[in-house]
Design an enzyme around this catalytic site. Structure first.
Site, PDB file in Angstrom:
ATOM      1  CG  ASN A  68      27.636  11.324  68.523  1.00 41.28           C
ATOM      2  OD1 ASN A  68      27.676  11.363  69.627  1.00 41.28           O
ATOM      3  ND2 ASN A  68      27.531  10.303  67.819  1.00 41.28           N
ATOM      4  NE  ARG A 361      37.910  13.149  60.086  1.00 37.69           N
ATOM      5  CZ  ARG A 361      36.933  13.926  60.592  1.00 37.69           C
ATOM      6  NH1 ARG A 361      35.600  13.285  60.711  1.00 37.69           N
ATOM      7  NH2 ARG A 361      37.073  15.176  60.856  1.00 37.69           N
ATOM      8  CG  HIS A 464      30.033   9.199  60.975  1.00 40.65           C
ATOM      9  ND1 HIS A 464      29.488  10.445  61.401  1.00 40.65           N
ATOM     10  CD2 HIS A 464      29.359   8.714  60.053  1.00 40.65           C
ATOM     11  CE1 HIS A 464      28.394  10.825  60.362  1.00 40.65           C
ATOM     12  NE2 HIS A 464      28.384   9.518  59.521  1.00 40.65           N
TER      13      HIS A 464
HETATM   14  P1  ADP Z   1      22.744  13.785  64.323  1.00 47.00           P
HETATM   15  O1  ADP Z   1      24.150  14.234  64.093  1.00 47.00           O
HETATM   16  O2  ADP Z   1      22.204  12.856  63.150  1.00 47.00           O
HETATM   17  O3  ADP Z   1      21.746  14.663  64.805  1.00 47.00           O
HETATM   18  P2  ADP Z   1      23.178  13.285  67.027  1.00 47.00           P
HETATM   19  O4  ADP Z   1      23.807  12.046  67.644  1.00 47.00           O
HETATM   20  O5  ADP Z   1      23.748  14.580  67.022  1.00 47.00           O
HETATM   21  O6  ADP Z   1      22.554  12.899  65.557  1.00 47.00           O
HETATM   22  O7  ADP Z   1      21.765  13.138  67.749  1.00 47.00           O
HETATM   23  C1  ADP Z   1      20.887  12.052  67.906  1.00 47.00           C
HETATM   24  C2  ADP Z   1      20.161  12.341  69.224  1.00 47.00           C
HETATM   25  O8  ADP Z   1      18.947  11.537  69.109  1.00 47.00           O
HETATM   26  C3  ADP Z   1      20.908  12.317  70.555  1.00 47.00           C
HETATM   27  O9  ADP Z   1      20.735  13.515  70.999  1.00 47.00           O
HETATM   28  C4  ADP Z   1      20.350  11.160  71.030  1.00 47.00           C
HETATM   29  O10 ADP Z   1      20.177  11.193  72.497  1.00 47.00           O
HETATM   30  C5  ADP Z   1      18.798  10.998  70.563  1.00 47.00           C
HETATM   31  N1  ADP Z   1      18.199   9.699  70.574  1.00 47.00           N
HETATM   32  C6  ADP Z   1      18.844   8.520  70.254  1.00 47.00           C
HETATM   33  N2  ADP Z   1      17.866   7.641  70.382  1.00 47.00           N
HETATM   34  C7  ADP Z   1      17.021   8.109  70.649  1.00 47.00           C
HETATM   35  C8  ADP Z   1      15.317   7.677  71.079  1.00 47.00           C
HETATM   36  N3  ADP Z   1      15.109   6.208  71.046  1.00 47.00           N
HETATM   37  N4  ADP Z   1      14.583   8.438  71.243  1.00 47.00           N
HETATM   38  C9  ADP Z   1      14.640   9.905  71.425  1.00 47.00           C
HETATM   39  N5  ADP Z   1      15.864  10.471  71.222  1.00 47.00           N
HETATM   40  C10 ADP Z   1      17.039   9.440  70.809  1.00 47.00           C
END
Ligand code: ADP
Length: 527
Positions: A68, A361, A464
């Site tokens: 995200n 928001r 969010h």
């Molecule tokens: P944050 O802002 O907390 O960093 P994001 O949504 O930017 O959260 O990033 C979370 C990342 O974790 C994403 O790239 C998502 O694809 C990855 N992700 C979610 N679940 C898993 C999982 N089970 N194993 C590996 N990566 C994951």
């Protein structure tokens, strides 16, 4: 050997081979720190762990890094005296500031002493005789985060942010920006207010992509091993300590990642998991499964499920933020024109304003959901658009443009008379710096008066998920008995307890970078 014995031997042999096959060990890799998730929090944790001397493996389930964070506009709140000295104070903000003097610290729980300090700072500022430059302080950011997050859900449960976590985020946000700059990120000197931020302390970091590019190149330079298309499926616990994670590659093969010092969960939220949203939501009267989301499809709450399975406590899971101003059909946050929050003017299909556009928001989203078709338009003029090329947006109908306000209303199919009168009234409020209708506390000096005029249709979308895994200020994951789970750390949207019931716009990046750094350092040091 008799025939019978030979058959028995053969059977035993087959059984042994089969047993060996069943017990076939999955391939293993190991590092000091294993980070699950390659968004902003995960990459910050990986870089920070490597800076603290750890060998690091980061696994990411998508085929690219970013999550995200990649989709974020890059708004980052931090109290920054150097950059904020260029922001003038105005009457409306002064009035807002004075309102804190009326608040009673005995009603602020753990935040009471911070409010008392803030009140003294405000008195000193007012007594200094010079109120030409914007006032800001870590205490104001802390109290605004607290007030913006204090919410009561449908069941009458009131949530507030955890004081120590909020304080940690607000007091370390500027240092987090400087850290990103030290890794090459370019941060604009101009301070704005992103929608729902409540105060001009938003830094423009060039968008989520710039942050992800900066952190991923820092991670690579520091020798972090990044494994894409590798999904964490289960935390491995030995003798009460998290020692690694089971993972699955895109081709279905499995592997084990062992962590000598710690595992950092940074898997983001569950905004793209409609079932999980519906299961946990206690804040919105209803959250239709088909409501669009601004999120990446990978935000499915995996880390929350994995952490819960090893005893982690969860906080604030019922509180889900809707972004008030998303694309009505696809939930996108891009493709539209608007300025800083004080310059935004929202009108509904009747051509009327319906809310203080500078509010939080959830207040904006609630008001928007009450409008016809849950639809409204952000109105602006040529001053906001400047020399940007928006022909693509106009072609797609994402933005509507007209030479006069009358023509704009006609093109939008909204009440022309109401709309023209409403904008004239709004402009008069800017002159008076007072909004008797909705009490907007900040207008800048922006009036809608320079043709051509523009409208961007908007609707709320899931944005969010504020709830998640409980952590302490060292980013250690806390279990249901209030104790840190050895070897397990978490940061970013997978965690809860900071933003409570409503996150201020611009606080997410502050959260994920501040706590991502802490989680990486804690894991590297085995704290
Ligand atoms: P944050 O802002 O907390 O960093 P994001 O949504 O930017 O959260 O990033 C979370 C990342 O974790 C994403 O790239 C998502 O694809 C990855 N992700 C979610 N679940 C898993 C999982 N089970 N194993 C590996 N990566 C994951």
């Amino acid at each position: 050997m008799s025939k019978k014995n030979a058959i028995v031997c053969l059977l035993i042999g087959v059984l042994m081979v089969t047993a060996a096959g069943c017990g076939k060990r999955q391939p293993e890799k190991s590092a000091d720190v294993v980070v699950i998730g390659g968004g902003g929090a995960g990459l910050a944790a990986a870089v920070s762990a490597a800076e603290n001397g750890a060998s690091v493996i980061l696994i990411e389930k998508a085929s690219f890094l970013g999550g995200n964070t990649l989709l974020s506009g890059g708004a980052f709140n931090a109290v920054d005296p150097e950059r904020q000295k260029n922001v003038p104070m105005n009457d409306a903000l002064l009035k807002e500031l004075k309102s804190y003097l009326e608040m009673d610290e005995s009603e602020f729980g753990d935040f009471g002493p911070t409010l008392a300090t803030l009140k003294q700072q405000i008195r000193d500022y007012l007594n200094s005789g010079d109120t030409s430059v914007l006032f800001d302080s870590v205490e104001l950011h802390t109290i605004q985060t607290y007030l913006g997050g204090k919410r009561t859900d449908q069941n009458g449960y009131t949530i507030t942010g955890d004081f120590e976590l909020v304080r940690t985020m607000c007091s370390r946000a500027l240092d987090a920006i400087k850290w990103l700059e030290s890794h090459g990120l370019k941060v604009d000197d101009k301070i704005t207010t992103v929608l729902g931020a409540l105060w001009p302390r938003t830094h423009s970091t060039g968008g989520g992509k710039a942050i992800i590019d900066t952190l991923s190149s820092a991670a690579k330079k520091l020798g972090v091993e990044i494994m894409l298309e590798t999904k964490g499926t289960e935390l491995i616990v030995e003798n009460g300590r998290v020692v690694g994670v089971k993972a699955q590659k895109a081709d279905g093969s499995e592997l084990i990642l062992r962590a000598n010092k710690g595992v950092v969960l940074a898997t983001g939220g569950f905004g793209a998991n409609p079932q999980m949203r519906a299961e946990y939501n206690t804040y919105w009267p209803e959250l239709p499964l088909d409501m669009p989301t601004t999120n990446s499809p990978h935000a499915t709450g995996d880390g929350i499920v994995m952490a819960k399975a090893v005893g982690a406590d969860l906080v604030g899971m019922g509180f889900i933020q809707l972004m008030p101003s998303a694309h009505p059909k696809n939930g996108s946050l891009f493709s539209g024109v608007w300025g800083s929050a004080e310059t935004q003017v929202f009108v509904n299909k009747d051509g009327k304003r319906f809310v203080n556009e500078y509010a939080e928001r959830d207040v904006l989203a609630k008001a928007a959901l009450e409008q016809k078709d849950a639809l409204f338009f952000i109105i602006c003029d040529q001053k906001i658009v400047g020399d940007r090329d928006i022909s693509n947006m106009l072609e797609k109908g994402d933005v509507v443009k007209a030479d006069t306000l009358e023509e704009l209303a006609q093109k939008l199919g909204i009440n022309v008379e109401n709309f023209v009168a409403e904008i004239a009234k709004y402009n008069s409020y800017v002159d008076k710096q007072e909004d008797p209708d909705f009490h907007k506390p900040n207008f800048g000096n922006y009036k809608i008066d320079t043709p051509p005029f523009y409208a961007t249709p908007r609707s709320p979308a899931v944005h969010h998920t504020m709830g998640g895994v409980k952590i302490d200020t060292l980013a250690r994951v806390i279990n249901t008995e209030g104790k840190a789970i050895p070897g397990l750390y978490a940061a970013g949207e997978v965690t809860g307890g900071i933003h409570a019931g409503n996150r201020l716009g611009g606080n997410a990046l502050a959260d994920i970078i501040v706590f991502g750094r802490i989680a990486g350092e804690s894991a590297a040091k085995g704290r």
